[in-house]
Design a protein around this motif. Structure first.
Motif, PDB file in Angstrom:
ATOM      1  N   LEU A  63       0.877  -1.086  -0.046  1.00 18.04           N
ATOM      2  CA  LEU A  63      -0.096   0.152  -0.037  1.00 18.04           C
ATOM      3  C   LEU A  63       0.788   1.324  -0.163  1.00 18.04           C
ATOM      4  O   LEU A  63       0.705   2.217  -1.010  1.00 18.04           O
ATOM      5  CB  LEU A  63      -0.796  -0.052   1.327  1.00 18.04           C
ATOM      6  N   PRO A  64       1.948   1.521   1.061  1.00 16.12           N
ATOM      7  CA  PRO A  64       2.460   2.604   0.902  1.00 16.12           C
ATOM      8  C   PRO A  64       3.357   2.891  -0.471  1.00 16.12           C
ATOM      9  O   PRO A  64       3.364   3.903  -1.083  1.00 16.12           O
ATOM     10  CB  PRO A  64       3.513   2.453   2.007  1.00 16.12           C
ATOM     11  N   GLU A  65       3.943   1.783  -0.774  1.00 12.15           N
ATOM     12  CA  GLU A  65       4.768   2.048  -2.170  1.00 12.15           C
ATOM     13  C   GLU A  65       4.427   1.641  -3.323  1.00 12.15           C
ATOM     14  O   GLU A  65       4.422   2.498  -4.438  1.00 12.15           O
ATOM     15  CB  GLU A  65       6.151   1.204  -1.884  1.00 12.15           C
ATOM     16  N   GLY A  66       3.347   0.764  -3.518  1.00 15.57           N
ATOM     17  CA  GLY A  66       2.747   0.286  -4.665  1.00 15.57           C
ATOM     18  C   GLY A  66       1.313   1.233  -4.727  1.00 15.57           C
ATOM     19  O   GLY A  66       0.779   1.245  -5.996  1.00 15.57           O
ATOM     20  N   GLY A  67       0.642   1.792  -3.840  1.00 11.73           N
ATOM     21  CA  GLY A  67      -0.332   2.336  -3.779  1.00 11.73           C
ATOM     22  C   GLY A  67      -1.540   1.301  -4.008  1.00 11.73           C
ATOM     23  O   GLY A  67      -2.859   1.868  -4.509  1.00 11.73           O
ATOM     24  N   GLY A  68      -1.692   0.277  -3.810  1.00 12.56           N
ATOM     25  CA  GLY A  68      -2.764  -0.700  -3.818  1.00 12.56           C
ATOM     26  C   GLY A  68      -2.904  -1.685  -2.791  1.00 12.56           C
ATOM     27  O   GLY A  68      -2.029  -2.108  -2.303  1.00 12.56           O
ATOM     28  N   ARG A  69      -4.106  -1.999  -2.749  1.00 15.10           N
ATOM     29  CA  ARG A  69      -4.291  -3.071  -1.516  1.00 15.10           C
ATOM     30  C   ARG A  69      -4.297  -4.299  -2.059  1.00 15.10           C
ATOM     31  O   ARG A  69      -3.973  -5.269  -1.037  1.00 15.10           O
ATOM     32  CB  ARG A  69      -5.667  -2.715  -0.831  1.00 15.10           C
ATOM     33  N   VAL A  71      -0.349  -5.500  -7.012  1.00 12.86           N
ATOM     34  CA  VAL A  71       1.016  -4.523  -7.029  1.00 12.86           C
ATOM     35  C   VAL A  71       2.262  -5.149  -7.310  1.00 12.86           C
ATOM     36  O   VAL A  71       2.946  -4.634  -7.840  1.00 12.86           O
ATOM     37  CB  VAL A  71       1.059  -3.943  -5.542  1.00 12.86           C
ATOM     38  N   ASP A  93       4.110  -3.465 -10.284  1.00  9.62           N
ATOM     39  CA  ASP A  93       4.769  -2.668  -9.629  1.00  9.62           C
ATOM     40  C   ASP A  93       6.007  -3.342  -9.349  1.00  9.62           C
ATOM     41  O   ASP A  93       6.996  -3.102  -9.936  1.00  9.62           O
ATOM     42  CB  ASP A  93       4.163  -1.742  -8.600  1.00  9.62           C
TER      43      ASP A  93
END
Lengths: 766, 160
Positions: free
Chosen positions: A717-723, A728, A732
């Motif tokens: 979540l913090p680096e790839g922006g996905g849950r 991700v 990513d």
């Protein structure tokens, strides 16, 4: 320097397109690159001759020790000057040599690329970079020799040159790696300053020498060079006399001062190879009827001479070698250009047909005479001065080996004189009538611009001969950059010395040999046939092709079951044996987590058994689909909806594709091969199954590091922006992998399409 | 191209020579658009929920397979204005372009970035560079399925 290399590359790229519009004028465009280089080299002249090298370090692949460190010292200056100077002249000459024809842009571009690659060799201070440029010259020369690609002989000659120099180049790469690892650096100047030693280094150097010998057409690798005369004459003048063939000489000269004394075999091998080449080349040149081949064998001979001089690693010899390198490039390029003019005007190169050309083309004759005289070592030309320097250095020689070398070199020079005279006589003299057509008195005269490049080169030979002081500084700088300070000078008149006496002997014997030319030819004819290097090359290529065909027949027999069996057997035989020897099952194995898993697994097993035993293709495909769906359900039970969904869809699509393919196949499997080896197949597949199951359990149980998935879960979540961690990872964290995979998909789709189209065309053809 | 009766609708001949099935045609007609919509949902939702470009592409592919079973390659040709090859190329270009775009704005190749856009009607929308990449994957997968259907599925002498 990098800019100059880039300029060559850029012009080489645009030339093919520009050639379509410019026609022959494309050579003016391509002359820009060598002209700029020449101007730059001249600007550096005084500084470099005074002893300060120009350095330009440039990092490329630091992890491999590969960098593009460029360095211009005395020797590089000489080589770069020759490459660019002769390059300009060859470009100008090509403008008049070629008639308008398609492909000139490609030719000019390749020639420019070659010039850039050659420049790269002599400017690089990194062994790996040298290798890269070295192979670039091989590739471009392959394209240039094979320019007349509709002629099988030109293609064969190009391939021959490519195979020999390419194989040598590979050996050389191995040698470079050995040398670089032993020295701890791939920087040429660092290695030469502190040469490593040891058995490995000796072997490495032997491999490097092999590469240098092939490139410089040393015996027994020399036959590719006469073959390469299938190339257009500007190529012969440029690649096969002035530049590429000197690459081997260049490399030997670079390494000799550091290694000649320390490596036991170096001097005997290098000197004997060089001498043999010098004598074989000169001897063969006396028999040729094609004036271009006379020069080609002469070049081989001179290359042998150069290798002797620069390879021995003595300062005075290196000095003479540097001077001879310059002299040879000047007169041999001039002579080749003259051959091109004669060929262009008279449409023949057979010296039995050419007659009376000297009276018809006096200017051309004069240029050729100067060039040939310089080659033969007549005063007051540069060829004489440099040959004197070589004799002088050898007379103050080095024991018995030195004396033998001296005798060999003098004998080679006698041959040089004889074939030089033969060339001049064969091209320009009036000859008594024979049964052949006589071509000469009525040929059209060449344009002056066509002759100018050759005349300029020949003029330099005269100028430097009268005033050798002009090149003394350069030759000293060459010797100095080869780690040797010398106290010798190039002079026209030494006084009455042993060297002068030897020159006299050379000329006298050479004249005698020329006068007896017909007897020599006959004698060569009557000699029993010896196994030639050319024959050895052809035989090895033939056997290689034959061996490859046989090996392919065994390894690639076209049976899919056999390929599969080999792959699976390897898998079972190697990892499974290792696994059985030292692995243990993890503790706490559970049979199943829920009854549902057992039920689904049972269904999968039934489907698998069905797929294996089904007699009809369609039934087998359906059973296979059942296995896939079952596995998808297992994923779902384990809580992986992404995987389950993907598996389900893939399974469906695979089923559809199978059905589409099945329309083109028989309904039932061919029963025969199935029954024959059924038992073996069952054993093999059971073995693979057991191995895979066992392997998965052991692998899952033998983890020592924390699983990578935890890291992914934390960072998604913090680096790839996905849950959705799976997504991700795909787009990513492992985006590069995904990109590779979709590329594979695209290639597969295009491959399927073209295969189907090809198959359909074949079906429709009859 | 062999002449076939009928336009888009339940009355044209499938890959076999038997009569078209009315039930099949009706079901496919109902499912097809829903499946395509679902595939788009998977594509856009995939970054946070199960789905993604690959799965979405597969669902769309499956929808086209249904369409093919019902109407053959002619039907597919009418449905899709662009060729499979164009889809493949567009998808790969898009994916590589995303990677290069990161390079242009000063990052590493394929480094992901986030933007928050204020779109009218929808309000604030968060988008990551993973989305165009995923769209590329989606297009490639759809292109692959379509390519296989149109080449392997075409009758002899037929080009779709």
């Amino acid at each position: 320097m990098v800019l100059l290399l880039a300029l060559h590359a850029a012009i080489a790229v645009v030339a093919p397109a520009a050639g379509a519009r410019l026609g022959r004028k494309v050579f003016w465009l391509c002359a820009i690159a060598p002209a700029a280089t020449f101007a730059w080299v001249m600007a550096q002249w005084s500084g470099v001759v005074a002893g300060t090298a120009v350095d330009q370090p440039l990092s490329w692949v630091p992890g491999l020790g590969l960098s593009l460190d460029l360095r211009l010292d005395g020797f590089s200056l000489l080589m770069a000057g020759l490459i660019s100077g002769v390059g300009v002249l060859v470009m100008v000459y090509s403008r008049y040599y070629f008639s308008e024809r398609p492909g000139l842009g490609r030719f000019a571009g390749t020639l420019t690329a070659f010039a850039g690659a050659m420049l790269g060799i002599v400017l690089s201070d990194n062994l790996l970079a040298i290798y890269v440029f070295w192979e670039l010259t091989s590739v471009t020369s392959y394209l240039l020799i094979g320019f007349e690609d509709s002629k099988p002989s030109a293609r064969a000659a190009a391939l021959h040159a490519m195979l020999v120099t390419g194989a040598g180049g590979l050996a050389m790469l191995g040698g470079f790696v050995v040398l670089g690892q032993a020295a701890g650096t791939y920087s040429l100047s660092a290695i030469l300053a502190d040469p490593p030693s040891g058995t490995a280094v000796s072997w490495g150097l032997a491999m490097i020498l092999l590469g240098a010998f092939t490139k410089s057409a040393q015996a027994p690798f020399h036959p590719w060079l006469p073959g390469a005369m299938a190339a257009p004459t500007p190529v012969s003048a440029y690649l096969h006399s002035a530049t590429m063939v000197k690459a081997g000489v260049y490399l030997i000269a670079r390494l000799a001062p550091a290694f000649a004394a320390g490596v036991g075999y170096w001097r005997p091998v290098v000197i004997s190879v060089g001498l043999t080449t010098m004598l074989v080349g000169g001897y063969r040149a006396l028999r040729q009827h094609d004036i271009k081949l006379v020069l080609a064998y002469g070049t081989i001979s001179q290359l042998g001479f150069l290798v002797v001089l620069v390879g021995a690693g003595y300062p005075e010899l290196s000095f003479a070698g540097g001077a001879l390198l310059l002299a040879h490039s000047l007169f041999k390029a001039a002579l080749f250009l003259v051959v091109g003019i004669v060929d262009h005007q008279a449409h023949t190169r057979d010296l039995r047909e050419l007659s009376g050309l000297g009276r018809r083309m006096p200017a051309t004759f004069a240029v050729a005479a100067v060039g040939a005289a310089s080659m033969a070592g007549l005063p007051p030309l540069l060829g004489f001065v440099t040959k004197e320097a070589a004799y002088e250095a050898l007379v103050h020689g080095h024991g018995l080996g030195g004396l033998l070398t001296l005798i060999g070199v003098v004998a080679g020079s006698v041959l040089t004189f004889a074939y030089g005279a033969r060339f001049l006589w064969g091209t320009f003299a009036d000859k008594p009538p024979s049964g052949r057509p006589r071509i000469g008195p009525e040929v059209p005269l060449p344009k002056w611009q066509f002759l100018a490049p050759a005349a300029l080169l020949a003029g330099l030979t005269v100028l430097f001969g009268f005033a050798p002081v002009l090149v003394t500084g350069l030759a000293e700088a060459v010797a100095a950059s080869l780690l040797a300070e010398v106290d010798v000078h190039l002079v026209l008149w030494h006084g009455f010395t042993p060297a002068l006496a030897l020159s006299g002997v050379t000329i006298a014997l050479g004249v005698a040999l020329f006068l007896a030319r017909e007897r020599v030819e006959r004698a060569q004819d009557h000699l029993p046939a010896v196994p030639t290097a050319q024959g050895a090359y052809e035989g090895s290529v033939r056997n290689l092709v034959l061996g490859a065909t046989r090996l392919t027949g065994v390894v690639q027999n076209g049976s899919l079951p056999t390929y599969l069996a080999i792959i699976l057997l390897t898998m079972v035989a190697l990892p499974a044996v290792a696994l059985a020897r030292g692995a243990s099952l993890p503790d706490g194995l559970t049979f199943a987590e829920s009854p549902l898993q057992v039920a689904v697994a049972a269904l999968v097993l039934v489907a698998a058994a069905g797929a294996a035993t089904a007699r009809g293709r369609f039934a087998a495909v359906l059973f296979l689909g059942g296995v896939g769906y079952g596995v998808a359900v297992l994923f779902l039970i384990q809580g992986a909806p992404d995987l389950a969904l993907t598996q389900l869809l893939i399974e469906t699509l695979a089923l559809v594709i199978f059905v589409l393919v099945l329309r083109h196949l028989p309904d039932r499997f061919d029963p025969k091969p199935w029954r024959l080896r059924e038992r073996g197949r069952i054993v093999l597949s059971a073995g693979v199954g057991v191995f895979v199951a066992f392997f998965v359990m052991v692998a899952a149980g033998s983890r020592t590091a924390p699983p990578v998935s935890e890291e992914y879960l934390a960072r998604a979540l913090p680096e790839g922006g996905g849950r959705n961690v799976v997504n991700v990872i795909l787009v990513d964290f492992r985006g590069m992998d995904t990109m590779g995979e979709i590329t594979v998909l695209v290639v597969a789709a295009l491959g399927i399409a073209s295969l189907v189209m090809a198959g359909r065309q074949r079906e429709e053809a009859p | 191209m062999t002449a076939r009766p009928g336009k888009v609708g339940p009355h044209h001949v499938g890959p076999g020579e038997e009569e078209p099935s009315l039930i099949l045609a009706t079901c496919v007609g109902a499912i097809f658009h829903t499946a395509l919509l679902f595939s788009l949902f998977l594509l856009f939702a995939g970054h946070n929920a199960p789905g993604g470009g690959f799965v979405g592409g597969l669902v769309a592919g499956a929808a086209f397979v249904l369409r093919y079973v019902e109407g053959g390659t002619d039907d597919l040709g009418r449905l899709m204005p662009v060729s499979a090859t164009a889809l493949l190329g567009a998808g790969l270009t898009m994916a590589v372009g995303t990677g290069l775009a990161a390079l242009v704005v000063g990052g590493q190749f394929l480094e992901s970035g986030k933007v928050t856009l204020d779109v009218p009607l929808l309000g604030e929308v968060k988008a990551t560079s993973a989305l165009p990449f995923d769209i590329g994957v989606y297009l490639v997968v759809v292109g692959l399925v379509l390519g296989i259907l149109t080449t392997l599925g075409a009758e002899k002498g037929e080009r779709a």
